[in-house]
Design a protein around this motif. Structure first.
Motif, PDB file in Angstrom:
ATOM      1  N   LEU A 196     -14.694  31.194   6.128  1.00  0.00           N
ATOM      2  CA  LEU A 196     -14.040  32.277   5.369  1.00  0.00           C
ATOM      3  C   LEU A 196     -15.022  33.420   5.108  1.00  0.00           C
ATOM      4  O   LEU A 196     -14.662  34.604   5.240  1.00  0.00           O
ATOM      5  CB  LEU A 196     -13.482  31.740   4.050  1.00  0.00           C
ATOM      6  CG  LEU A 196     -12.394  30.669   4.169  1.00  0.00           C
ATOM      7  CD1 LEU A 196     -11.887  30.267   2.773  1.00  0.00           C
ATOM      8  CD2 LEU A 196     -11.212  31.142   5.028  1.00  0.00           C
TER       9      LEU A 196
ATOM     10  N   GLU B  29      -6.197  34.064   4.065  1.00  0.00           N
ATOM     11  CA  GLU B  29      -5.231  33.434   3.155  1.00  0.00           C
ATOM     12  C   GLU B  29      -4.575  32.209   3.803  1.00  0.00           C
ATOM     13  O   GLU B  29      -4.513  31.126   3.219  1.00  0.00           O
ATOM     14  CB  GLU B  29      -4.175  34.483   2.770  1.00  0.00           C
ATOM     15  CG  GLU B  29      -3.304  34.076   1.627  1.00  0.00           C
ATOM     16  CD  GLU B  29      -2.666  35.292   0.944  1.00  0.00           C
ATOM     17  OE1 GLU B  29      -2.702  36.412   1.508  1.00  0.00           O
ATOM     18  OE2 GLU B  29      -2.123  35.107  -0.160  1.00  0.00           O
TER      19      GLU B  29
ATOM     20  N   TRP C 251      -6.969  29.055   4.233  1.00  0.00           N
ATOM     21  CA  TRP C 251      -7.129  28.216   3.039  1.00  0.00           C
ATOM     22  C   TRP C 251      -5.823  27.478   2.707  1.00  0.00           C
ATOM     23  O   TRP C 251      -5.828  26.269   2.455  1.00  0.00           O
ATOM     24  CB  TRP C 251      -7.611  29.018   1.820  1.00  0.00           C
ATOM     25  CG  TRP C 251      -7.541  28.133   0.609  1.00  0.00           C
ATOM     26  CD1 TRP C 251      -6.559  28.117  -0.331  1.00  0.00           C
ATOM     27  CD2 TRP C 251      -8.431  27.048   0.276  1.00  0.00           C
ATOM     28  NE1 TRP C 251      -6.787  27.101  -1.248  1.00  0.00           N
ATOM     29  CE2 TRP C 251      -7.922  26.429  -0.892  1.00  0.00           C
ATOM     30  CE3 TRP C 251      -9.594  26.531   0.858  1.00  0.00           C
ATOM     31  CZ2 TRP C 251      -8.555  25.322  -1.494  1.00  0.00           C
ATOM     32  CZ3 TRP C 251     -10.220  25.429   0.253  1.00  0.00           C
ATOM     33  CH2 TRP C 251      -9.705  24.848  -0.905  1.00  0.00           C
TER      34      TRP C 251
ATOM     35  N   PHE D 292     -12.190  24.500  -3.744  1.00  0.00           N
ATOM     36  CA  PHE D 292     -11.937  25.938  -3.595  1.00  0.00           C
ATOM     37  C   PHE D 292     -13.119  26.733  -4.159  1.00  0.00           C
ATOM     38  O   PHE D 292     -13.664  27.629  -3.491  1.00  0.00           O
ATOM     39  CB  PHE D 292     -10.635  26.271  -4.342  1.00  0.00           C
ATOM     40  CG  PHE D 292     -10.273  27.720  -4.353  1.00  0.00           C
ATOM     41  CD1 PHE D 292      -9.902  28.375  -3.187  1.00  0.00           C
ATOM     42  CD2 PHE D 292     -10.282  28.442  -5.552  1.00  0.00           C
ATOM     43  CE1 PHE D 292      -9.552  29.725  -3.204  1.00  0.00           C
ATOM     44  CE2 PHE D 292      -9.933  29.779  -5.580  1.00  0.00           C
ATOM     45  CZ  PHE D 292      -9.574  30.430  -4.402  1.00  0.00           C
TER      46      PHE D 292
ATOM     47  N   ILE E 187     -15.750  29.160  -2.000  1.00  0.00           N
ATOM     48  CA  ILE E 187     -15.963  30.587  -2.276  1.00  0.00           C
ATOM     49  C   ILE E 187     -17.442  30.839  -2.561  1.00  0.00           C
ATOM     50  O   ILE E 187     -18.034  31.819  -2.078  1.00  0.00           O
ATOM     51  CB  ILE E 187     -15.077  31.058  -3.474  1.00  0.00           C
ATOM     52  CG1 ILE E 187     -13.597  30.813  -3.177  1.00  0.00           C
ATOM     53  CG2 ILE E 187     -15.318  32.536  -3.787  1.00  0.00           C
ATOM     54  CD1 ILE E 187     -13.092  31.342  -1.860  1.00  0.00           C
TER      55      ILE E 187
ATOM     56  N   ILE F 148      -6.280  31.776  -3.484  1.00  0.00           N
ATOM     57  CA  ILE F 148      -6.881  32.571  -2.402  1.00  0.00           C
ATOM     58  C   ILE F 148      -6.389  34.026  -2.498  1.00  0.00           C
ATOM     59  O   ILE F 148      -7.120  34.957  -2.137  1.00  0.00           O
ATOM     60  CB  ILE F 148      -6.598  31.930  -1.010  1.00  0.00           C
ATOM     61  CG1 ILE F 148      -7.452  32.570   0.090  1.00  0.00           C
ATOM     62  CG2 ILE F 148      -5.128  31.956  -0.667  1.00  0.00           C
ATOM     63  CD1 ILE F 148      -8.904  32.238   0.079  1.00  0.00           C
TER      64      ILE F 148
END
Ligand code: ADP
Ligand code: SR1
Ligand code: MG
Ligand code: MG
Ligand code: MG
Length: 417
Positions: free
Chosen positions: A269, A301, A304, A349, A353, A406
């Protein structure tokens, strides 16, 4: 050859090596006439030869005992090829449609032969620079990540088999390279750091003086070193994926070990986010790249969301299996099961990130940069793109635990661009 049986190859030596290796000769249909051997390595570490003849083809990848992009002044264990072979085979077993087969492995020579991903396959990063949309990318990458991460975690493994697998990968010294170039060097004055100077001099200095950022990065570094959550690819950026319109293939797993899942998801990502921020540098009067930027955001998007969906489905399908993280007779009610999954996925998550943001920062102020930005010839224009990406990464790294979806990550990207 040296005492340890190692000999660095070149194009001529590859042909001699093939002549002495029946398994490789067989792949060429025993035909050496009309053979072409080309060195195509464009990565930071290794040498890659495409071998193709009238009777067949393959790719040979050899590790030399140093970092290719820097030279012999930066020694690096050539045992990395052993771990790449192990991971390629495990990834291939778990996700055969998205991984090239291993044909041959020679440990003393630090050499792997694998399937040649023929044109029109190209490196995804190059496709992103060219502005090409890949309609199945999110579907395929979420599949790869969900399957390889789930099936190598304690949600599927017993603790005994998990520990054995962890032990097998413990010797991969490339982890130390990541610790240095991702989690340490960008936050201090370091020999090989570089950035688009003078434009980003203050930005690089601000990173070295950002205490909040440093505290967050320390947490990620600990997690990277301490958390054997699943077998991760370890270098899952957009240069480790080869694509066509309908095929997605993951290569270059030499950094594999048992580490935090978020490191892989974040790598992918984070590199898509870098691709997004580089687009303004590739825009021209015929194409402002705005539609393409929207496609990248949609892909982030979807990747995820699909990953989340597939990972939880695998969990549900294997609820009564031998995975020992959540024993069925303790997590014995649907609502408790749901709660456990919700907690696991939100933590993952936030990890993803965080790691993604850290990997964005290292590509702008650390040793190894990305072609997405490097190919923007006008340095002032490049610096503008890089600064936005850097600011986005800093916000994501510091604020990630306040984000729940997301969609909120996409909003941060949009607000910083
Ligand atoms: P490094 O570890 O040095 O980064 P990679 O495994 O990423 O090496 O390979 C370098 C390049 O070689 C890739 O960017 C790709 O262009 C080419 N390559 C590697 N493996 C294959 C393959 N199986 N088929 C076709 N090309 C490949
Ligand atoms: C010297 S750092 C080289 C980088 O290239 C590899 O692909 C990894 O990303 C590593 O951090
Ligand atoms: Mg590579
Ligand atoms: Mg590599
Ligand atoms: Mg801007």
């Amino acid at each position: 050859a040296a005492d340890d049986g190692f000999r660095p190859l070149d194009v001529e030596a590859v042909v001699e090596y093939i002549k002495d290796t029946p398994a490789l000769l067989a792949l060429l249909g025993e035909q050496l006439e009309g053979l072409s051997v080309k060195e195509v390595g464009d990565g930071n570490l290794n040498f890659v030869y495409i071998v193709s003849g009238p009777g067949g083809s393959f790719v040979l990848k050899q590790a030399l005992p140093y970092v290719r992009s820097v030279g012999i002044s930066w020694p690096m264990s050539k045992e990395r090829t052993y771990f790449e072979m192990l991971a390629l085979k495990e990834h291939g077993r778990l996700c055969p449609y998205h991984v090239p087969e291993v044909y041959h492995f020679d440990r003393p020579m630090s050499l792997i032969a694998m399937r040649y991903l023929q044109p029109p396959h190209i490196i995804l990063r190059k496709g992103l620079i060219a502005g090409i949309e890949y309609p199945l990318l999110a579907q395929h990458m979420s599949d790869f990540m969900a399957r390889t991460l789930f099936f190598t975690s304690l949600l599927y493994h017993s603790t005994l088999e998990h520990r054995k697998a962890v032990a097998e990968f413990c010797g991969n010294e490339l982890c130390r390279l990541t610790e240095q170039v991702v989690f340490s060097d960008p936050y201090k004055v370091a020999q090989y750091n570089r950035w688009t100077s003078p434009y980003l001099d203050h930005d690089a200095e601000a990173i070295r003086e950002d205490d909040t950022l440093k505290i967050e990065v320390a947490g990620l570094k600990s997690m990277f070193c301490e958390r054997a959550q699943a077998m991760i690819h370890g270098d899952l950026h957009t240069g480790s994926v080869m694509v066509t319109n309908d095929s997605t293939q993951v290569i270059d797993s030499e950094f594999a070990f048992y580490g935090p899942m978020g490191y892989d998801i974040g790598a992918f990502l984070g590199n898509l986010i870098l691709a997004f921020f580089s687009q303004d540098g590739h825009a021209n009067k015929d194409d402002d790249r705005e539609a393409y930027k929207r496609w990248i955001l949609k892909t982030i998007e979807e990747t995820w969301d699909l990953f989340h969906q597939k990972f939880v489905s695998l969990w549900n399908e294997n609820i009564d299996g031998h995975g020992e993280a959540y024993l069925a007779d303790i997590y014995n009610k649907p609502e408790l099961q749901l709660l456990a999954q919700k907690k696991y996925m939100i933590d993952l998550f936030h990890d993803s990130i965080g790691f993604g943001a850290a990997k964005m920062i290292r590509r702008i102020v650390g040793v190894a940069h990305v072609e997405d930005f490097e190919s923007i010839a006008d340095t002032s224009r490049r610096a503008f793109c890089e600064r936005d990406a850097l600011n986005c990464a800093k916000t994501l790294l510091k604020e990630r635990c306040k984000l729940e979806t997301i969609g909120q990550v996409i909003s941060v990207i949009e607000e910083t661009s």
